[in-house]
Design a protein around this motif. Structure first.
Motif, mmCIF file in Angstrom:
data_model
loop_
_atom_site.group_PDB
_atom_site.id
_atom_site.type_symbol
_atom_site.label_atom_id
_atom_site.label_comp_id
_atom_site.label_asym_id
_atom_site.label_seq_id
_atom_site.Cartn_x
_atom_site.Cartn_y
_atom_site.Cartn_z
ATOM 1 N N ARG A 242 3.691 -1.756 8.059
ATOM 2 C CA ARG A 242 4.643 -1.022 7.244
ATOM 3 C C ARG A 242 6.082 -1.420 7.523
ATOM 4 O O ARG A 242 6.974 -1.028 6.799
ATOM 5 C CB ARG A 242 4.501 0.480 7.461
ATOM 6 N N ASP B 76 7.616 4.590 -0.890
ATOM 7 C CA ASP B 76 6.261 4.328 -1.387
ATOM 8 C C ASP B 76 5.174 4.968 -0.531
ATOM 9 O O ASP B 76 4.057 4.445 -0.449
ATOM 10 C CB ASP B 76 6.015 2.817 -1.527
ATOM 11 N N PHE B 77 5.456 6.097 0.092
ATOM 12 C CA PHE B 77 4.410 6.887 0.738
ATOM 13 C C PHE B 77 3.850 7.877 -0.284
ATOM 14 O O PHE B 77 4.551 8.331 -1.185
ATOM 15 C CB PHE B 77 4.962 7.655 1.939
ATOM 16 N N ASP B 78 2.589 8.223 -0.117
ATOM 17 C CA ASP B 78 1.907 9.213 -0.949
ATOM 18 C C ASP B 78 1.887 10.519 -0.150
ATOM 19 O O ASP B 78 1.170 10.620 0.853
ATOM 20 C CB ASP B 78 0.487 8.718 -1.249
ATOM 21 N N SER C 67 0.831 -1.195 0.000
ATOM 22 C CA SER C 67 0.000 0.000 0.000
ATOM 23 C C SER C 67 0.871 1.253 0.000
ATOM 24 O O SER C 67 2.074 1.192 0.201
ATOM 25 C CB SER C 67 -0.916 0.001 1.222
ATOM 26 N N SER C 68 0.229 2.381 -0.256
ATOM 27 C CA SER C 68 0.932 3.667 -0.223
ATOM 28 C C SER C 68 0.248 4.558 0.795
ATOM 29 O O SER C 68 -0.707 5.282 0.466
ATOM 30 C CB SER C 68 0.926 4.322 -1.611
#
Length: 389
Positions: A384, A38-40, A7-8
């Motif tokens: 995470r 990969d964080f938004d 996921s982001s």
């Protein structure tokens, strides 16, 4: 190898720069590291636009800009230099709350507040109240430099502690505890010690390649308060051997009239620029850096391994840069000149002495604070933490 998260997670990162650009630059480095994992990231900015920041891959929400009314951070003015009104504040607050509701972040990072940026309470306290009333509140962190301003009025520290206890999960101190600890400039830090995490200094990556070589690189940060340093450096260059090559980076916020005057006065061997995206590489190829002692500039210098002469900014009772410069001088990593009473003759003499010194040793400090910040956030978010296979 490591499994990449599936996921982001969404991050809302609030940063308000009022005078210099250091807060925005540090936040941008952290945002880049978050995106790399990969964080938004959506960054809410509240100051005047700065070319190149916050960087590629970051979603930007630009609130109507405000800046400090003067060098002492007295009052707020809008982009046209007019005093901020109650209606202006309400508009910004509403835009910030709308952004939070639309993004629905899993992480909220607020730069400086509540340890600083009290001027922005009109929008940040409503944001924190909105977060507290959310069905699934996000992880909330404050993002702090390692040395705080010691200009606290009675009751301010207690108020800060209360806000941290009620609204924040993490106090991210972007520093090496072997260099500076938060309790040295915030005496009540013991009351929130369970939330404090030292991430390391948020320095840039190691420079690759040297585009140009200069003997002396002079920089004035954002440029809003660096005019005197640039002027003294220009005059000092005329007193030193003509063979020395100088690079003067004035900063994007230096008034155009001042820049034009400096350009006209620059002697042979002196190159003048407003901004250099390759600043770290310039330092890596320089014999000496001359600058104020702001957090980001010092991180650039330490990463590049360049000898440095620091002229700490002290106007308006500022204590942070003076303390940082003194610590570096104690470690034999810097020379220091006081901002008050600096003259071309004094600066020229100090430059000559600094150029005669051997190159400084590699500092024994943690400079990977952007990665350290991401690791800390990942450890606090379910699912995470990376696992090895």
């Amino acid at each position: 190898m490591e499994k990449k998260p599936l996921s982001s997670p969404r991050v809302l990162f609030y940063v308000q720069h009022l005078l210099g650009i250091g807060h925005l630059a540090r936040a941008s480095r952290i945002a880049e590291a978050l995106i790399g994992r990969d964080f938004d990231v959506t960054m809410v900015t509240g100051g005047t636009p700065v070319p190149g920041f916050p960087g590629d891959g970051v979603k930007i929400i630009a609130l109507p800009p405000v800046t400090a009314g003067d060098r002492g951070f007295s009052g707020l003015v809008d982009g046209e230099g007019r005093a901020v009104t109650a209606a202006f504040q309400e508009h910004r607050r509403d835009l910030l709350l709308e952004t939070y509701r639309r993004v629905v972040p899993e992480v909220v990072i607020i730069e400086a507040f509540p340890f600083g940026r009290r001027q922005m309470r009109f929008e940040l306290l409503p944001l924190l109240a909105e977060i507290a009333s959310s069905d699934r509140p996000p992880l909330v962190a404050t993002s702090l430099r390692d040395i705080l301003q010691e200009r606290l009025k009675p009751g301010r520290a207690e108020e800060t502690v209360e806000i941290v206890k009620n609204h924040f999960d993490l106090v991210l101190v972007h520093g090496d505890p072997g260099f500076a600890r938060i309790e040295e400039t915030f005496p009540l830090a013991g009351e929130i010690s369970g939330k404090v995490v030292y991430t390391g200094l948020v320095a840039p990556p190691r420079p690759t390649g040297v585009p140009e070589r200069f003997d002396v690189v002079v920089s004035a940060g954002g440029g809003a308060v660096g005019s005197a340093l640039i002027g003294a450096a220009l005059a000092a260059a005329k007193l030193l051997p003509n063979a020395l090559r100088w690079c003067l980076v004035t900063g994007p916020n230096l008034p155009q009239a001042d820049f034009d005057a400096f350009a006209a006065a620059a002697p042979p061997g002196v190159s003048l620029f407003r901004f250099r995206r390759d600043f770290g590489s310039l330092l890596a190829g320089a014999r000496l850096s001359i600058s104020q002692a702001g957090y980001n500039t010092v991180c650039d210098i330490l990463r590049a391994g360049c000898a440095c002469l620091l002229v700490p900014f002290t106007a308006g009772g500022e204590t942070e840069q003076r303390m940082r410069a003194a610590r570096l001088e104690e470690l034999d990593l810097a020379g220091v000149l006081p901002e008050e009473g600096i003259t071309p003759e004094l600066l020229a003499a100090k430059v000559g002495a600094m150029l005669a010194r051997p190159k400084p040793a590699i500092p024994p400090l943690d400079l990977d604070g952007a990665a350290g910040t991401v690791r800390t956030i990942e450890e606090r978010l379910p699912g995470r933490r990376s696992s090895k296979v």
